[in-house]
Structures are given as structure tokens and as C-alpha cells.
Enzyme design. Structure first.
Site, PDB file in Angstrom:
ATOM      1  N   ASP A  46       0.815  -1.218   0.000  1.00 36.97           N
ATOM      2  CA  ASP A  46       0.000   0.000   0.000  1.00 36.97           C
ATOM      3  C   ASP A  46       0.844   1.262   0.000  1.00 36.97           C
ATOM      4  O   ASP A  46       1.999   1.264   0.463  1.00 36.97           O
ATOM      5  CB  ASP A  46      -0.884   0.038   1.251  1.00 36.97           C
ATOM      6  CG  ASP A  46      -2.081  -0.887   1.166  1.00 36.97           C
ATOM      7  OD1 ASP A  46      -2.144  -1.721   0.247  1.00 36.97           O
ATOM      8  OD2 ASP A  46      -2.956  -0.776   2.049  1.00 36.97           O
ATOM      9  N   ASP A  47       0.229   2.337  -0.494  1.00 35.05           N
ATOM     10  CA  ASP A  47       0.636   3.734  -0.294  1.00 35.05           C
ATOM     11  C   ASP A  47       1.618   4.269  -1.323  1.00 35.05           C
ATOM     12  O   ASP A  47       1.788   5.477  -1.428  1.00 35.05           O
ATOM     13  CB  ASP A  47       1.225   3.974   1.102  1.00 35.05           C
ATOM     14  CG  ASP A  47       0.227   3.735   2.216  1.00 35.05           C
ATOM     15  OD1 ASP A  47      -0.940   3.438   1.910  1.00 35.05           O
ATOM     16  OD2 ASP A  47       0.627   3.839   3.394  1.00 35.05           O
ATOM     17  N   HIS A  96      -6.044   3.129  -4.288  1.00 36.91           N
ATOM     18  CA  HIS A  96      -5.903   3.405  -2.854  1.00 36.91           C
ATOM     19  C   HIS A  96      -6.192   4.877  -2.558  1.00 36.91           C
ATOM     20  O   HIS A  96      -5.666   5.426  -1.591  1.00 36.91           O
ATOM     21  CB  HIS A  96      -4.497   3.021  -2.402  1.00 36.91           C
ATOM     22  CG  HIS A  96      -4.352   2.820  -0.911  1.00 36.91           C
ATOM     23  ND1 HIS A  96      -5.267   2.138  -0.142  1.00 36.91           N
ATOM     24  CD2 HIS A  96      -3.370   3.219  -0.042  1.00 36.91           C
ATOM     25  CE1 HIS A  96      -4.872   2.117   1.116  1.00 36.91           C
ATOM     26  NE2 HIS A  96      -3.732   2.782   1.210  1.00 36.91           N
ATOM     27  N   HIS A 100      -4.875   9.660  -0.009  1.00 41.24           N
ATOM     28  CA  HIS A 100      -4.817   8.867   1.215  1.00 41.24           C
ATOM     29  C   HIS A 100      -5.584   9.532   2.351  1.00 41.24           C
ATOM     30  O   HIS A 100      -5.262   9.371   3.526  1.00 41.24           O
ATOM     31  CB  HIS A 100      -3.375   8.569   1.641  1.00 41.24           C
ATOM     32  CG  HIS A 100      -3.242   7.325   2.463  1.00 41.24           C
ATOM     33  ND1 HIS A 100      -3.399   7.302   3.838  1.00 41.24           N
ATOM     34  CD2 HIS A 100      -2.971   6.040   2.113  1.00 41.24           C
ATOM     35  CE1 HIS A 100      -3.231   6.070   4.280  1.00 41.24           C
ATOM     36  NE2 HIS A 100      -2.972   5.276   3.259  1.00 41.24           N
ATOM     37  N   HIS A 191       3.655  -2.211   3.260  1.00 44.11           N
ATOM     38  CA  HIS A 191       3.649  -0.853   2.712  1.00 44.11           C
ATOM     39  C   HIS A 191       4.985  -0.570   2.041  1.00 44.11           C
ATOM     40  O   HIS A 191       6.030  -0.901   2.604  1.00 44.11           O
ATOM     41  CB  HIS A 191       3.404   0.179   3.815  1.00 44.11           C
ATOM     42  CG  HIS A 191       2.080   0.059   4.496  1.00 44.11           C
ATOM     43  ND1 HIS A 191       1.839  -0.864   5.492  1.00 44.11           N
ATOM     44  CD2 HIS A 191       0.917   0.744   4.303  1.00 44.11           C
ATOM     45  CE1 HIS A 191       0.580  -0.741   5.892  1.00 44.11           C
ATOM     46  NE2 HIS A 191       0.005   0.219   5.199  1.00 44.11           N
TER      47      HIS A 191
END
Length: 242
Positions: A46-47, A96, A100, A191
Site C-alpha cells: 500500500d501507499d 488506494h 490517502h 507498505h
């Protein structure tokens, strides 16, 4: 200002389909894992993307010759598209959000903006649209579910996550925690950008892959994992790459 104690009247926690004509189906899938018996798991990141750690993750995946699913933040992809543009053919890309932000605190129009901007940049950079959404922090509100339905997304959460802070002084413990505890169909969360404690996991990805292979596990993208769940028994073993 919206927040946990002040949800937006027209969004965040609302469960009603206030614009049913915008929905694609009567419901969508929200998934923590796949219900399979074959020893197959999916790693997700993620991210990102980001210049510090995303190349390290991709190198580890390339060395092990396994696929993964990357849930990308739109503004990070826009800033670092050249970092990943030609390295993702084996991998799956999911949405995603753009910034964020916590989508559970936003109304549906704002969630749709977050998703549409990211959807567009993913399709532009990679030439393929995303079909999966992971909301930031794993937080779900009614408006997020409705917006995901509008885009035709399935929502993907996770069954196992890296506990880097817990294993800050014991990187081998983080490896054991993943290798010993995943099960067939697990979706594992890591991540590829963030604070330095996340390196506890990222630096040991190769050991995790090797340990799982020694247990007989294979690896898939999330969509491949779901495909195994849906596939008929004679074809299941052909869906996943090694």
C-alpha cells in the site's frame, strides 16, 4: 468539518443508495481473504509508489519471480510514474485513493473524486484500469461502498499484516510471524512507503518468500487468488504463476 463524531449528512456513514441509478450492481464484495484450500497467498503493498522503497520491493519480487498487488495512491503514482511504468507487468494495480484521506469521513461526491482521479492516472500510466479498491486505513463508510460500486470495484482488505513496530528489535520474528501463520487464501498487507519502521518487513521479504515456498505455498495477485476461489477444480492449478 467532518470527522468520527461529525459524519457528513449525505455521505460517510450513510448506508442508503441515494442515487441507485449510479450503481452497477445490488451489492459488491468486501474481501479479507479467499476461501481456498490450495496453498496460495497474495502479498499486497500500500501507499506507493515512492523512490525509496518501491524499487526494493520490486527487486525482491523479481528475484523470487512472484506477483503481487500494489494499492497505489494516485498523487504518488503521478509523481513517480517513471519509477514503475515498465516494472508492473507481473503485478496487479489497485486504487488506494488520490490523497490517502480517510474516505469514511467523506461524502460520496468527494469519495468519487478521490477514486476517479486515481483510476484515471492508473489507466493512463499502465494502460489497464484498476478493478480493486483498498480504502486508506481499511476504513469503510457507506459512501465508500457506494462509490466502489459505481466504479465496479471489489473492496479488498487483508487477513495478515506486517507488525513492524512489534518486531522492531526482532526482524526474524516478523518473518516467522508471516511464514508460520498465513493459511491458504491469505491476503498479506505491507507498505512500500512510510516511516522507517516498515523496513523491518521490507528488508526481509526475500526470507518470507523463501519460508513460504518451503512450506509449499505459491503466490498470486489478489485477482488471481479470487480466481482460484471461483475456478472449477480441474483448472485451479493453472491460474497462478510461481
Amino acid at each position: 468539518m467532518f470527522g468520527w463524531d461529525r459524519p457528513p449528512l449525505g455521505g460517510g456513514y450513510a448506508a442508503a443508495a441515494d442515487a441507485p441509478e449510479a450503481l452497477r450492481t445490488a451489492g459488491i464484495t468486501i474481501r479479507h481473504y479467499a476461501e481456498i484450500t490450495e496453498p496460495v497467498v497474495a502479498f499486497t503493498f500500500d501507499d506507493g509508489p515512492g523512490p525509496q522503497w518501491t524499487p526494493m520491493v520490486l527487486d525482491a519480487l523479481d528475484e523470487a519471480r512472484i506477483p503481487a498487488t500494489f494499492f497505489m495512491v494516485g498523487r504518488n503514482l503521478q509523481a513517480h510514474a517513471d519509477l514503475v511504468r515498465h516494472r508492473m507487468s507481473r503485478h496487479e494495480i489497485g486504487n488506494h485513493s488520490w490523497s490517502h484521506d480517510d474516505l469514511a469521513t467523506l461524502d460520496r461526491p468527494h469519495v468519487e473524486t478521490e477514486l476517479s482521479r486515481t483510476h484515471e492516472v492508473i489507466e493512463r500510466v499502465f494502460g489497464r484500469p484498476p478493478t480493486l479498491l483498498r480504502p486508506p486505513y481499511g476504513h469503510l463508510g457507506g459512501s465508500t461502498v457506494l462509490a466502489a460500486n459505481t466504479f465496479g470495484y471489489d473492496i479488498v482488505l487483508w487477513s495478515h499484516l506486517m507488525r513492524e513496530r512489534h518486531f522492531a528489535d526482532d526482524p526474524d520474528g516478523q518473518v516467522r510471524d508471516i511464514v508460520d501463520n498465513v493459511r491458504p487464501g491469505s491476503i498479506i498487507l505491507a507498505h512500500d512507503i512510510g516511516k522507517s519502521h516498515r523496513l523491518v518487513a521490507l528488508r526481509r521479504l526475500g526470507a518470507m518468500f523463501a519460508g513460504l515456498k518451503a512450506r509449499g505455498f505459491r503466490f498470486a495477485t489478489v485477482s488471481q487468488l479470487v480466481g482460484l476461489e471461483k475456478a472449477t477444480a480441474p483448472t485451479r492449478s493453472t491460474v497462478v504463476t510461481h
